[in-house]
Design a protein around this motif. Structure first.
Motif, PDB file in Angstrom:
ATOM      1  N   ASN A 150       0.835  -1.201   0.000  1.00  0.00           N
ATOM      2  CA  ASN A 150       0.000   0.000   0.000  1.00  0.00           C
ATOM      3  C   ASN A 150       0.872   1.254   0.000  1.00  0.00           C
ATOM      4  O   ASN A 150       1.887   1.323   0.696  1.00  0.00           O
ATOM      5  N   LEU A 151       0.466   2.246  -0.793  1.00  0.00           N
ATOM      6  CA  LEU A 151       1.182   3.517  -0.850  1.00  0.00           C
ATOM      7  C   LEU A 151       0.181   4.641  -0.605  1.00  0.00           C
ATOM      8  O   LEU A 151      -0.807   4.772  -1.338  1.00  0.00           O
ATOM      9  N   GLN A 152       0.428   5.440   0.423  1.00  0.00           N
ATOM     10  CA  GLN A 152      -0.432   6.573   0.752  1.00  0.00           C
ATOM     11  C   GLN A 152       0.196   7.845   0.189  1.00  0.00           C
ATOM     12  O   GLN A 152       1.370   8.132   0.445  1.00  0.00           O
ATOM     13  N   VAL A 153      -0.596   8.597  -0.565  1.00  0.00           N
ATOM     14  CA  VAL A 153      -0.080   9.710  -1.357  1.00  0.00           C
ATOM     15  C   VAL A 153      -0.836  10.994  -1.029  1.00  0.00           C
ATOM     16  O   VAL A 153      -2.053  10.972  -0.831  1.00  0.00           O
ATOM     17  N   ALA A 154      -0.097  12.097  -0.988  1.00  0.00           N
ATOM     18  CA  ALA A 154      -0.694  13.429  -0.865  1.00  0.00           C
ATOM     19  C   ALA A 154      -0.313  14.236  -2.101  1.00  0.00           C
ATOM     20  O   ALA A 154       0.856  14.279  -2.491  1.00  0.00           O
ATOM     21  N   VAL A 155      -1.307  14.865  -2.725  1.00  0.00           N
ATOM     22  CA  VAL A 155      -1.076  15.704  -3.905  1.00  0.00           C
ATOM     23  C   VAL A 155      -1.618  17.100  -3.605  1.00  0.00           C
ATOM     24  O   VAL A 155      -2.753  17.250  -3.142  1.00  0.00           O
ATOM     25  N   LYS A 156      -0.811  18.102  -3.904  1.00  0.00           N
ATOM     26  CA  LYS A 156      -1.188  19.493  -3.652  1.00  0.00           C
ATOM     27  C   LYS A 156      -1.277  20.247  -4.977  1.00  0.00           C
ATOM     28  O   LYS A 156      -0.488  19.992  -5.900  1.00  0.00           O
ATOM     29  N   TYR A 163      -5.693  13.502  -0.740  1.00  0.00           N
ATOM     30  CA  TYR A 163      -5.049  12.271  -0.287  1.00  0.00           C
ATOM     31  C   TYR A 163      -5.699  11.061  -0.964  1.00  0.00           C
ATOM     32  O   TYR A 163      -6.913  11.018  -1.159  1.00  0.00           O
ATOM     33  N   PHE A 164      -4.872  10.078  -1.290  1.00  0.00           N
ATOM     34  CA  PHE A 164      -5.392   8.818  -1.815  1.00  0.00           C
ATOM     35  C   PHE A 164      -4.393   7.708  -1.526  1.00  0.00           C
ATOM     36  O   PHE A 164      -3.226   7.959  -1.204  1.00  0.00           O
ATOM     37  N   SER A 165      -4.874   6.470  -1.625  1.00  0.00           N
ATOM     38  CA  SER A 165      -4.019   5.287  -1.474  1.00  0.00           C
ATOM     39  C   SER A 165      -4.090   4.460  -2.747  1.00  0.00           C
ATOM     40  O   SER A 165      -5.128   4.404  -3.402  1.00  0.00           O
ATOM     41  N   CYS A 166      -2.984   3.811  -3.079  1.00  0.00           N
ATOM     42  CA  CYS A 166      -2.947   2.909  -4.222  1.00  0.00           C
ATOM     43  C   CYS A 166      -2.027   1.741  -3.885  1.00  0.00           C
ATOM     44  O   CYS A 166      -1.241   1.815  -2.940  1.00  0.00           O
TER      45      CYS A 166
END
Length: 285
Positions: A150-156, A163-166
């Motif tokens: 699992n990878l938790q990502v923040a995009v601004k 925020y999303f996970s993939c």
């Protein structure tokens, strides 16, 4: 975690002599000391043409527009010539321009972080889609997380932070240097406890052993040996993840049956369950 040590020495004096294997690097070449006919078993003389390109999972929508003020992000992960990439498509479904994009990952099991800043040509105008490729590395901090890929990502951007996970397909985290000598493979296989063994079937698979070899080799799964027992092809394989964990596998292809039987062994037993997903995806695509 020492995944391969503490037990190999006890096997010295049997029908083969293992060599010490570092926990985080590929085994050093060692002369084969194999008796009882195993020299024939581990004579891997086949040279099969490689299938161009490793397996790439279908593109998925990671961040729906309804959850990110009309910004949609879809993407895939790829592995090419030893490098891992996060390929993304940014779509602006709003009525205003989007600028100032940046990305950050939470700590994860494999230390995956961006190698470079996110480079998205801006402004991203309404109803426009832009593709971006982000080079990754595995030099970041580690943190236990489930599922392990699992990878938790923040995009601004200029409107907000989202925020999303993939899930990272595990095959993109296989390294190129997973080849080991046959006697080392045998020693490690025997040394890993039986309770760490996982068996699974890949049904509806009509591939011969040579095609299986090529598909898996192209995804950094090394075939140590190939043999045939009573019409059944058997491949002995090794692979290593970027965090140094080794997985050993035995793949059996019964004659005239559209299925494969795989036995996987690993010092970290929770990792083996993910190998089925990789084998199933790679061999069926």
């Amino acid at each position: 975690m020492d995944l391969l040590g503490g037990g190999l020495d006890s096997l010295v004096g049997q029908s083969f002599i293992p060599s010490p294997v570092p926990a985080t690097s590929a085994p050093s070449p060692t002369p084969a000391v194999v008796s009882s006919g195993l020299n024939d078993l581990f004579d891997l003389s086949m040279r099969i043409g490689m299938v161009p390109g490793g397996y790439v999972a279908p593109k998925a929508v990671w961040l729906p527009a309804v959850k990110a003020k009309s910004l949609e992000i879809s993407g895939i992960f790829t592995h090419h010539q030893g490098h891992i990439y996060m390929e993304m498509t940014f779509t602006n479904k709003s009525l205003q321009h989007m600028t100032d994009f940046a990305i950050q990952f939470n700590n994860n099991r494999f230390g995956v972080i961006p190698s470079t800043p996110l480079a998205i040509p801006t402004p991203l105008v309404p109803n426009q889609s832009i593709d971006g490729s982000l080079l990754l590395n595995t030099l970041g901090p580690f943190m236990k997380i489930e599922p392990l890929n699992n990878l938790q990502v923040a995009v601004k951007n200029n409107t907000d932070v989202f925020y999303f996970s993939c899930l990272i397909p595990l095959n993109v985290l296989f390294v190129e240097d997973s080849k080991m000598e046959c006697q080392v493979f045998l020693a490690i296989w025997k040394d890993i406890p039986n309770e760490n063994e996982l068996q699974f079937q890949i049904k509806g698979c009509h591939l011969n052993a040579d095609t299986v070899f090529s598909k898996l080799q192209n995804n950094n799964v090394d075939t140590i040996a190939k043999t045939n027992v009573e019409g059944q092809d058997i491949l002995y394989q090794s692979l290593k993840l970027t965090n140094g964990i080794w997985i050993l596998a035995k793949l059996c292809s019964p004659a005239r049956k559209p299925q494969l039987h795989v036995v996987a062994k690993c010092r970290a037993p929770n990792v083996s369950q993910y190998i089925f997903q990789v084998y199933n995806s790679v061999l069926k695509n």
